[in-house]
Design a protein around this motif. Structure first.
Motif, PDB file in Angstrom:
ATOM      1  N   MET A 150      -4.571 -36.503  -3.444  1.00 30.06           N
ATOM      2  CA  MET A 150      -3.593 -36.327  -2.385  1.00 30.06           C
ATOM      3  C   MET A 150      -2.889 -34.991  -2.594  1.00 30.06           C
ATOM      4  O   MET A 150      -2.508 -34.651  -3.707  1.00 30.06           O
ATOM      5  CB  MET A 150      -2.579 -37.477  -2.413  1.00 30.06           C
ATOM      6  N   THR A 151      -2.695 -34.266  -1.527  1.00 27.84           N
ATOM      7  CA  THR A 151      -2.007 -32.980  -1.578  1.00 27.84           C
ATOM      8  C   THR A 151      -0.531 -33.172  -1.227  1.00 27.84           C
ATOM      9  O   THR A 151      -0.133 -34.233  -0.733  1.00 27.84           O
ATOM     10  CB  THR A 151      -2.627 -31.990  -0.576  1.00 27.84           C
ATOM     11  N   ILE A 152       0.260 -32.137  -1.453  1.00 27.27           N
ATOM     12  CA  ILE A 152       1.670 -32.176  -1.080  1.00 27.27           C
ATOM     13  C   ILE A 152       1.797 -32.374   0.431  1.00 27.27           C
ATOM     14  O   ILE A 152       2.653 -33.138   0.895  1.00 27.27           O
ATOM     15  CB  ILE A 152       2.396 -30.886  -1.523  1.00 27.27           C
ATOM     16  N   HIS A 153       0.940 -31.716   1.181  1.00 32.91           N
ATOM     17  CA  HIS A 153       0.956 -31.870   2.644  1.00 32.91           C
ATOM     18  C   HIS A 153       0.707 -33.333   3.032  1.00 32.91           C
ATOM     19  O   HIS A 153       1.410 -33.886   3.882  1.00 32.91           O
ATOM     20  CB  HIS A 153      -0.084 -30.956   3.285  1.00 32.91           C
ATOM     21  N   GLU A 154      -0.280 -33.971   2.424  1.00 30.50           N
ATOM     22  CA  GLU A 154      -0.574 -35.379   2.700  1.00 30.50           C
ATOM     23  C   GLU A 154       0.596 -36.270   2.277  1.00 30.50           C
ATOM     24  O   GLU A 154       0.917 -37.247   2.955  1.00 30.50           O
ATOM     25  CB  GLU A 154      -1.852 -35.801   1.988  1.00 30.50           C
ATOM     26  N   LEU A 155       1.225 -35.925   1.159  1.00 30.70           N
ATOM     27  CA  LEU A 155       2.394 -36.669   0.690  1.00 30.70           C
ATOM     28  C   LEU A 155       3.517 -36.587   1.715  1.00 30.70           C
ATOM     29  O   LEU A 155       4.154 -37.592   2.038  1.00 30.70           O
ATOM     30  CB  LEU A 155       2.865 -36.129  -0.659  1.00 30.70           C
ATOM     31  N   LYS A 156       3.760 -35.391   2.255  1.00 23.22           N
ATOM     32  CA  LYS A 156       4.799 -35.213   3.273  1.00 23.22           C
ATOM     33  C   LYS A 156       4.494 -36.033   4.526  1.00 23.22           C
ATOM     34  O   LYS A 156       5.397 -36.629   5.118  1.00 23.22           O
ATOM     35  CB  LYS A 156       4.946 -33.743   3.638  1.00 23.22           C
ATOM     36  N   LEU A 157       3.232 -36.080   4.930  1.00 22.43           N
ATOM     37  CA  LEU A 157       2.854 -36.876   6.099  1.00 22.43           C
ATOM     38  C   LEU A 157       3.067 -38.365   5.850  1.00 22.43           C
ATOM     39  O   LEU A 157       3.548 -39.091   6.722  1.00 22.43           O
ATOM     40  CB  LEU A 157       1.409 -36.600   6.497  1.00 22.43           C
ATOM     41  N   LYS A 158       2.718 -38.819   4.645  1.00 16.98           N
ATOM     42  CA  LYS A 158       2.928 -40.225   4.290  1.00 16.98           C
ATOM     43  C   LYS A 158       4.421 -40.543   4.259  1.00 16.98           C
ATOM     44  O   LYS A 158       4.859 -41.592   4.731  1.00 16.98           O
ATOM     45  CB  LYS A 158       2.281 -40.521   2.934  1.00 16.98           C
TER      46      LYS A 158
END
Length: 67
Positions: free
Chosen positions: A1-9
């Motif tokens: 998981m990337t930081i971008h994906e973390l932000k979306l979650k």
């Protein structure tokens, strides 16, 4: 998981977007404790968030079982 994906979650669960790395770090810890992310994802996300300036609260550092 990337930081971008973390932000979306984070956005999906909390209904707002944040760039606060400490808030994302807290969210990452919660996701790991609830078995929603693996230890590998947790470790990688914490490493990336720390590079961006995130810090664990002093209470966790001072009360750590690992010194």
């Amino acid at each position: 998981m990337t930081i971008h994906e973390l932000k979306l979650k984070f956005l999906q669960i909390r209904d707002y977007l944040t760039d606060d790395v400490n808030e994302l770090l807290d969210f990452t810890k919660k996701e790991y404790v609830q078995n929603k992310i693996s230890i590998i994802e947790y470790r990688d996300l914490v490493r990336e968030l720390e590079k961006l300036g995130a810090k664990f609260p002093d209470i966790f550092i001072n009360n750590s079982l690992i010194h």
